[in-house]
Motif scaffolding. Structure first.
Motif, mmCIF file in Angstrom:
data_model
loop_
_atom_site.group_PDB
_atom_site.id
_atom_site.type_symbol
_atom_site.label_atom_id
_atom_site.label_comp_id
_atom_site.label_asym_id
_atom_site.label_seq_id
_atom_site.Cartn_x
_atom_site.Cartn_y
_atom_site.Cartn_z
ATOM 1 N N GLU A 146 0.829 -1.205 0.000
ATOM 2 C CA GLU A 146 0.000 0.000 0.000
ATOM 3 C C GLU A 146 0.861 1.252 0.000
ATOM 4 O OE1 GLU A 146 -2.898 -0.184 3.200
ATOM 5 O OE2 GLU A 146 -3.706 -2.017 2.288
ATOM 6 N N GLN A 147 1.876 1.262 0.866
ATOM 7 C CA GLN A 147 2.704 2.459 0.972
ATOM 8 C C GLN A 147 3.511 2.694 -0.299
ATOM 9 O OE1 GLN A 147 2.496 4.779 3.373
ATOM 10 N NE2 GLN A 147 3.782 5.959 1.954
ATOM 11 N N SER A 148 4.041 1.614 -0.890
ATOM 12 C CA SER A 148 4.865 1.832 -2.084
ATOM 13 C C SER A 148 4.018 2.287 -3.263
ATOM 14 C CB SER A 148 5.691 0.586 -2.422
ATOM 15 O OG SER A 148 4.872 -0.530 -2.547
ATOM 16 N N ALA A 149 2.725 1.943 -3.264
ATOM 17 C CA ALA A 149 1.847 2.423 -4.333
ATOM 18 C C ALA A 149 1.393 3.861 -4.069
ATOM 19 C CB ALA A 149 0.636 1.507 -4.461
ATOM 20 N N THR A 150 1.593 4.317 -2.829
ATOM 21 C CA THR A 150 1.117 5.654 -2.457
ATOM 22 C C THR A 150 2.230 6.697 -2.478
ATOM 23 O OG1 THR A 150 -0.429 4.555 -0.962
ATOM 24 C CG2 THR A 150 -0.174 6.927 -0.686
ATOM 25 N N LEU A 151 3.320 6.391 -1.779
ATOM 26 C CA LEU A 151 4.457 7.320 -1.714
ATOM 27 C C LEU A 151 5.697 6.555 -1.275
ATOM 28 C CD1 LEU A 151 5.565 10.276 -1.728
ATOM 29 C CD2 LEU A 151 4.953 10.369 0.696
ATOM 30 N N MET A 152 6.725 6.525 -2.146
ATOM 31 C CA MET A 152 7.946 5.797 -1.808
ATOM 32 C C MET A 152 8.990 6.683 -1.157
ATOM 33 S SD MET A 152 9.057 3.057 -4.633
ATOM 34 C CE MET A 152 7.940 1.860 -5.316
ATOM 35 N N ASN A 153 9.134 7.900 -1.667
ATOM 36 C CA ASN A 153 10.235 8.710 -1.175
ATOM 37 C C ASN A 153 10.048 10.186 -1.468
ATOM 38 O OD1 ASN A 153 12.689 9.655 -0.303
ATOM 39 N ND2 ASN A 153 13.786 8.996 -2.138
ATOM 40 N N PRO A 154 9.523 10.923 -0.497
ATOM 41 C CA PRO A 154 9.359 12.360 -0.704
ATOM 42 C C PRO A 154 10.672 13.120 -0.541
ATOM 43 C CG PRO A 154 8.660 11.789 1.495
ATOM 44 C CD PRO A 154 9.054 10.503 0.825
ATOM 45 N N SER A 155 11.737 12.447 -0.103
ATOM 46 C CA SER A 155 13.052 13.008 0.248
ATOM 47 C C SER A 155 13.131 13.138 1.759
ATOM 48 C CB SER A 155 13.290 14.388 -0.379
ATOM 49 O OG SER A 155 14.136 15.159 0.466
ATOM 50 N N PRO A 156 14.302 12.808 2.309
ATOM 51 C CA PRO A 156 14.447 12.913 3.767
ATOM 52 C C PRO A 156 14.425 14.360 4.253
ATOM 53 C CG PRO A 156 16.512 12.211 2.735
ATOM 54 C CD PRO A 156 15.487 12.244 1.663
ATOM 55 N N ALA A 157 14.378 15.315 3.335
ATOM 56 C CA ALA A 157 14.303 16.725 3.734
ATOM 57 C C ALA A 157 12.874 17.128 4.113
ATOM 58 C CB ALA A 157 14.799 17.612 2.599
ATOM 59 N N PHE A 158 11.905 16.210 3.872
ATOM 60 C CA PHE A 158 10.508 16.490 4.234
ATOM 61 C C PHE A 158 9.994 15.413 5.183
ATOM 62 C CE2 PHE A 158 11.041 18.062 -0.183
ATOM 63 C CZ PHE A 158 10.905 19.415 0.092
ATOM 64 N N TYR A 159 8.983 15.756 5.959
ATOM 65 C CA TYR A 159 8.347 14.764 6.827
ATOM 66 C C TYR A 159 7.535 13.791 5.990
ATOM 67 C CZ TYR A 159 9.326 17.962 10.717
ATOM 68 O OH TYR A 159 9.942 18.757 11.635
ATOM 69 N N ASN A 160 7.382 12.546 6.493
ATOM 70 C CA ASN A 160 6.401 11.631 5.893
ATOM 71 C C ASN A 160 5.649 10.940 7.027
ATOM 72 O OD1 ASN A 160 7.301 8.658 6.276
ATOM 73 N ND2 ASN A 160 9.190 9.665 5.590
ATOM 74 N N GLN A 161 4.387 10.608 6.769
ATOM 75 C CA GLN A 161 3.497 10.134 7.835
ATOM 76 C C GLN A 161 3.929 8.804 8.466
ATOM 77 O OE1 GLN A 161 1.465 12.298 9.038
ATOM 78 N NE2 GLN A 161 0.781 10.942 10.681
ATOM 79 N N PRO A 162 4.320 7.767 7.678
ATOM 80 C CA PRO A 162 4.701 6.504 8.326
ATOM 81 C C PRO A 162 5.853 6.667 9.325
ATOM 82 C CG PRO A 162 4.303 6.128 6.005
ATOM 83 C CD PRO A 162 4.263 7.614 6.208
#
Ligand SMILES: *Cc1c(COP(=O)(O)O)cnc(C)c1O
Length: 396
Positions: A63-79
């Motif tokens: 589910e996560q890889s189909a949604t968002l894999m990598n916004p960049s470590p310079a930004f927050y991500n929910q998981p």
């Protein structure tokens, strides 16, 4: 499927491996290229905390890889936020930095302690570690490790890791000087052959650290995440460490690790720490799924029941064969053999037919058991029966 003997030559040779390729895994079972099945008591070296391909982790990652894999470590991500919150809520730590391997998390712990020493202890930098300890395979973590011979491999070492003896408080006290900043240990030495630090020793280290203004770092890469029957092994002794590292079981098989610290120790400044894949949402989502399963009602109770069953079963085998007993905490256990036939037993177990058994002998006179935390009672019984049968076969 055929074993690709020529293809294997494209891989860098780093250890001797048996001529088999694993193609599939489910729970406590692995299947090789020829279709043979194996009962797995190694589980990627205590990594697959929920066994092979656990459904909750498969789903979370898909589910996560189909949604968002990598916004960049310079930004927050929910998981990563979700996983950090869970660790903080269930431990004595306030802040988490995610890494990709246990060694990298330990490097982070070493850097954090040195940073704290620069700010709060006039540049103190030495970290007392232990003979026979294992902290990873980067240069600094190899230097921190107390594996015999590692002080000369890839010399010169990273300096500043004097070695004490586990469960000997005086040996630690004798090493403390003005440049000491921390004490770092595994609550149960894994690679050394499953040697638990006693509760009194852990409590003594906490007192010593408080007296001398030192940080206490627990490397829970192997012992954390339910392996010892509590969520974290430091809980057994009732102490509060300052820094903890997690790895292995936290990702249930995928590259995920964590550096956890109490608020007053979390002193990295912007730019001190980072990494391209750190806290990436796909691995963090796997971590959340693992965490929720481990903290679900009854999970750790079952771990402790299986641990007791395994402990009693190994003790019975030891008594029957005149061995030196068993030891360990939770589902990290070792059987102390009375002779150096560990490697022979490991080979015979793997070659057993029609079904094989995967065992590990970190020392020639010792077998280590690291089953999935959700191993069933039937699977533990099977292991014990097969082990007895293998002893008859190998020892005649
Ligand atoms: C496995 C292990 C490490 C290293 O973890 P990697 O993910 O292999 O880098 C560090 N410390 C302990 C106690 C371990 O068992």
């Amino acid at each position: 499927m055929e074993f690709d003997r020529a293809g294997v030559r494209a891989l860098m040779e780093i250890t001797q491996r048996p001529e088999l390729v694993f193609v599939r895994g489910q729970g406590s079972w692995l299947e090789d290229h020829s279709g043979k099945r194996y009962l797995d008591m190694i589980q990627g070296w205590a990594v697959n905390s929920l066994g092979h391909s656990p459904l909750s982790v498969v789903k979370a990652m898909a589910e996560q890889s189909a949604t968002l894999m990598n916004p960049s470590p310079a930004f927050y991500n929910q998981p990563s936020i979700e996983l950090a919150k869970r660790i903080v809520q269930n431990s004595c730590f306030d802040r988490v930095f995610f890494a990709n391997s246990g060694a990298e998390a330990n490097e982070g712990a070493i850097k954090l302690a040195r940073k704290w020493g620069q700010i709060h202890k006039e540049g103190a930098y030495k970290i007392i570690t232990f003979n026979h300890s294992f902290h990873g395979r980067t240069l600094a973590t190899m230097s921190a490790s107390g594996k015999p011979g590692w002080d000369r491999l890839f010399a010169p070492q990273v300096e500043g890791f004097p070695k004490a003896e586990l469960n000997d408080l005086d040996s630690v006290a004798a090493l403390i000087d003005n440049s000491t900043v921390a004490i770092m240990l595994e609550p149960v030495q894994g690679e050394a052959g499953v040697i638990p630090a006693t509760d009194e020793f852990m409590q003594g280290l906490r007192e010593l650290a408080d007296q001398h203004k030192l940080l206490l770092i627990v490397d829970e890469v192997q012992t954390g995440m339910g392996r010892t029957g509590t969520l974290f092994a430091y809980e057994h002794s009732g102490i509060r460490p300052d820094i903890m590292t997690l790895g292995k079981g936290i990702g249930a098989g995928v590259p995920l690790a964590a550096l956890c610290a109490r608020e007053e120790v979390s002193c990295f400044q912007h730019g001190d720490q980072g990494g391209t894949y750190n806290g990436n949402p796909v691995m963090a989502a796997a971590g959340v799924a693992v965490f929720d399963e481990l903290t679900s009602p009854g999970f750790l109770t079952a771990v402790n029941a299986r641990a007791q069953q395994l402990s009693e079963g190994l003790e019975a085998i030891s008594a029957k064969w005149g061995m030196h007993g068993e030891r360990g905490t939770g589902l990290l256990r070792a059987l102390m053999l009375d002779q150096d036939d560990g490697p022979a037993l490991v080979n015979a177990a793997r070659e057993r037919s029609p079904e094989g058994l995967l065992l590990n002998a970190p020392r020639p006179n010792l077998l280590r058991f690291m089953p999935a935390l959700n191993v069933t009672a039937e699977e533990v019984d099977l292991l014990l029966a097969w082990l007895d049968e293998l002893l008859t076969q190998v020892r005649g």
